[in-house]
Write a protein that holds these residues in place. Structure first.
Motif, PDB file in Angstrom:
ATOM      1  N   VAL A 102      -4.333   3.967 -11.922  1.00  0.00           N
ATOM      2  CA  VAL A 102      -4.011   2.718 -11.358  1.00  0.00           C
ATOM      3  C   VAL A 102      -3.837   1.573 -12.377  1.00  0.00           C
ATOM      4  O   VAL A 102      -2.965   1.012 -12.500  1.00  0.00           O
ATOM      5  N   THR A 116       1.656   5.050 -10.153  1.00  0.00           N
ATOM      6  CA  THR A 116       2.474   5.359 -11.109  1.00  0.00           C
ATOM      7  C   THR A 116       3.255   4.431 -11.666  1.00  0.00           C
ATOM      8  O   THR A 116       3.473   3.281 -11.016  1.00  0.00           O
ATOM      9  N   ASP A 151       3.607   3.682  -4.251  1.00  0.00           N
ATOM     10  CA  ASP A 151       2.211   4.316  -4.948  1.00  0.00           C
ATOM     11  C   ASP A 151       2.128   3.689  -6.445  1.00  0.00           C
ATOM     12  O   ASP A 151       2.637   4.041  -7.222  1.00  0.00           O
ATOM     13  N   ASP A 164       0.907  -1.202   0.054  1.00  0.00           N
ATOM     14  CA  ASP A 164       0.020  -0.099   0.026  1.00  0.00           C
ATOM     15  C   ASP A 164       0.685   1.177   0.023  1.00  0.00           C
ATOM     16  O   ASP A 164       2.207   1.016  -0.268  1.00  0.00           O
ATOM     17  N   ARG A 165       0.317   2.380   0.146  1.00  0.00           N
ATOM     18  CA  ARG A 165       1.270   3.713  -0.111  1.00  0.00           C
ATOM     19  C   ARG A 165       1.981   3.944   1.114  1.00  0.00           C
ATOM     20  O   ARG A 165       3.248   4.401   0.696  1.00  0.00           O
ATOM     21  N   ARG A 166       1.616   3.462   2.215  1.00  0.00           N
ATOM     22  CA  ARG A 166       2.386   3.736   3.377  1.00  0.00           C
ATOM     23  C   ARG A 166       3.324   2.347   3.824  1.00  0.00           C
ATOM     24  O   ARG A 166       4.346   2.572   4.635  1.00  0.00           O
ATOM     25  N   GLY A 182       6.123   3.386  -9.230  1.00  0.00           N
ATOM     26  CA  GLY A 182       5.702   2.736  -8.056  1.00  0.00           C
ATOM     27  C   GLY A 182       5.216   1.213  -8.195  1.00  0.00           C
ATOM     28  O   GLY A 182       5.509   0.178  -7.443  1.00  0.00           O
TER      29      GLY A 182
END
Length: 316
Positions: A88, A56, A53, A36-38, A59
């Motif tokens: 996405v 992109t 992320d 996930d993002r974090r 990512g």
């Protein structure tokens, strides 16, 4: 059937479905990365957490490095879906095209649109008129086109509304079970006397994992294993028996803020409210026959869900 060879599997998205899927893949013996993002949140024993992320290409490429199978379980805030989900998709498809990883996509019923109550099968027409339904249908067409063109190996697993441990933002989630267990209000969307399919989160996870292990299912849409539809009122009765009290049901005949659903969400959900004013019946027989599996009985899913919510409430 011969045993499945353990592989490297990457799950994009750590919501209820992605987290349940990561646990299921670990249980099946695979090497698992949960993205996930974090890269934060509760640990999943046996899985690596990874921050990226995936909206992109860079990512997404970093997230799926060395993966044999990638699962797209990413979701975003409801009011951002039409804008963000295509981005996405573009990034994830580009990444799997580069690496050759197979892509398993968690999908919704939105592309079918209003059915007039007809049973939904994989052969049902895609006739969505809502913004989010048209967006989902366009994404699915692109996934399948990429597969047909040989650019990527893709399979889609569609689910009805989630129910189960860890499921909060669902009509059978935090809007129902906390009130059921504490004597508070329980939301009922639309006409609760219509049959409505709910897919257990454990079946979502097991179904996606099966698609990840079975490339012979690639190139099409499958309905993930879903218990036979009953009315939401019948489900409320089943919950009452488990919590030992009558439910205080508040019926919403139109979208308005309630419980975990704020005004912004409900304003966006208005175009999808038809799902609660006509029967929503999902037939997952094709998946069940092809992969020789059966959905979890609804009674068992409700048992597990009540138990999970009891613990969840105790920790708050």
């Amino acid at each position: 059937m011969s045993a499945v060879t353990p592989q490297s599997h990457t799950v994009l998205g750590s919501g209820p479905a992605g987290t349940a899927l990561a646990r299921e893949l670990v249980r099946r013996g695979h090497s698992v990365r949960l993205v996930d993002r974090r890269g934060e949140g509760p640990s999943v024993e046996g899985a690596e957490r990874f921050a990226a992320d995936v909206g992109t290409v860079e990512g997404a490429r970093a997230a799926i490095a060395d993966a044999a199978v990638v699962y797209h379980c990413v979701n975003v805030a409801y009011h951002l879906q039409v804008e963000v989900m295509p981005r996405v998709q573009e990034a994830v498809l580009a990444a799997v095209e580069e690496t050759g990883a197979r892509l398993v996509v968690l999908d919704t019923l939105y592309p079918y649109g209003e059915t007039g109550g007809a049973v939904m099968t994989e052969d049902s027409a895609w006739q969505a008129t809502s913004r989010k339904g048209r967006m989902r249908a366009e994404l699915d067409e692109r996934y399948l086109a990429a597969h047909r063109a040989g650019r990527a190996r893709v399979v889609l697993g569609r689910s009805a509304d989630f129910v189960g441990p860890g499921v909060l933002n669902s009509s059978l989630g935090a809007a129902a079970f906390p009130g059921a267990l504490t004597g508070g209000e329980v939301v009922g969307f639309g006409d609760i006397d219509l049959p409505h399919s709910y897919t257990g989160i454990a079946d979502v996870a097991a179904g996606l994992a099966t698609l990840g292990e079975r490339p012979d299912g690639d190139g099409r849409v499958w309905h993930l294993p879903t218990a036979p539809a009953v009315t939401t009122r019948e489900i409320h009765t089943m919950i009452e028996k488990r919590v030992g009290r009558p439910l205080n049901v508040v019926l919403l005949d139109r979208p308005r803020a309630f419980g975990p659903f704020d005004e912004q969400f409900m304003a966006e959900y208005e175009e999808m409210f038809y799902q609660h004013t006509e029967p929503q019946i999902v037939d997952s027989g094709a998946f069940e026959r092809f992969f020789a599996v059966a959905p979890t009985p609804l009674a068992d899913t409700l048992d597990a869900t009540v138990t999970w919510y009891e613990a969840w409430l105790a920790d708050r």
